[in-house]
Each structure stands twice: as structure tokens, then as C-alpha cells.
Design an enzyme around this catalytic site. Sequence first.
Site, PDB file in Angstrom:
ATOM      1  N   HIS A  17       5.212  -0.224  -4.822  1.00 44.20           N
ATOM      2  CA  HIS A  17       4.665   1.135  -4.832  1.00 44.20           C
ATOM      3  C   HIS A  17       3.254   1.102  -4.246  1.00 44.20           C
ATOM      4  CE1 HIS A  17       3.752   5.098  -7.232  1.00 44.20           C
ATOM      5  NE2 HIS A  17       3.240   5.088  -6.020  1.00 44.20           N
ATOM      6  N   GLU A  66      -0.945   5.569   0.480  1.00 42.71           N
ATOM      7  CA  GLU A  66      -1.457   4.489  -0.365  1.00 42.71           C
ATOM      8  C   GLU A  66      -2.796   3.969   0.148  1.00 42.71           C
ATOM      9  OE1 GLU A  66      -0.269   3.329  -3.385  1.00 42.71           O
ATOM     10  OE2 GLU A  66       0.963   5.120  -3.197  1.00 42.71           O
ATOM     11  N   HIS A  70      -5.784   4.681  -2.319  1.00 47.25           N
ATOM     12  CA  HIS A  70      -6.125   3.473  -3.080  1.00 47.25           C
ATOM     13  C   HIS A  70      -6.754   2.376  -2.224  1.00 47.25           C
ATOM     14  CE1 HIS A  70      -3.960   5.231  -6.405  1.00 47.25           C
ATOM     15  NE2 HIS A  70      -2.874   5.346  -5.663  1.00 47.25           N
TER      16      HIS A  70
END
Length: 200
Positions: A17, A66, A70
Amino acid sequence: QMSANDCQDPPEYWTIHGLWPDKGEECNRTWHFNVTEIKDLMSDMRQYWPDVLHSSLNRTHFWKHEWEKHGTCAATLEVLNSQKKYFGKALELYHYIDLNSCLLKAGIKPSSSYYQMSAIKEALTKFYGVTPKIQCLPPEEGEKAQTIGQIEFCFTKELQLRNCTASKGESSPVQTNLKLETEELSVCSDTLPTYYPSQV
């Protein structure tokens, strides 16, 4: 859902993920995702970090999300301070953890019968020496079992495995950015029977 999301032949193994720092999201909005920086990683990315929810050119939507949410925060660490390092290190950690093999060795595999969450937790803790965070889809109306959805491993800044312990009031990033149908993933109940399907 599968046809609406262009989800063709979903993988029957655990995939990535993301790699998330505990603190901070979208740390540098000017640092845009550039797929050419990870071209050497593309075959591994497609296999181990696939986007099964969005049909996009080269299926890069998930990686872009992502990185921007992040990766730009994780980049404060030298070992993660470029897109190549961030995605490459996430793949390296995925292979190091080798969750697919661990669960199989422990006899935990997709099944139509239910597991006890304690058995899954014990197997993982015994194998890794740390406690991961296991997340589930809660039972739908009329059902008695939760469905295992995600297993989160925690690392120190030196990228050594550590126990996952959420401090009070800390929400998981998954709560805000991953919704499956109308349900959200949350930490699994220790008491509910647990379904581990071959495909979600």
C-alpha cells in the site's frame, strides 16, 4: 466494483500500500511525481505495488498519490530522499518482510473457513519478533466475520522493525485515504472470527 474500477485479474498475493512516516502528509507540494525517475523499478512496481482501483496511463495514479502524500515527507531521511530511493526502499522492505511466505509457513492461507485473530497475530509476532497492526473490514450487516484487509509493519527511522503501537488520538493514514466500497479498514477485533479471502 471490479468492473467499475477496471480491476482486472487482481493479484492473489499481498501487495504494497505504501511507506508512511508517522507524522506529516503532503510535505512538499512542489515536488511532483515523475515516473521516469523509477523506470528501472517498473516491472517490480507493477507486480508488487499494483494499482487495482484506477485505470490510468501506465497505472501510475496510486504511486503518484503515495509519493505526494507520504513520500515527500519520508524524504527527510537520506535513505528515502528521492523518488527512486523511496519506491526502491519500499520494495526492498516488502521483500525483506516476505509476508506471503510467512503466512503460508504458519499455515495461514485464504480459506472459506474462519481464523481467530489471535492465531494470526501470534504467527506474525513469533515470525517477526514484533507486533504489526492488522486491519480489517468490519462485518457487513447480517455477517458475523470481519475480513482481513491490510497488515501494517512499523519501522524505526533506521528502518529496523519495531512494534506498532498507536499513541492515543493518532489516526491511521489508512482511515482517511483508503475506502473500500462504503466500509473503512480499522484495527481488527480480537474477538470476531476472521475471513481471509483469496480475492478482495
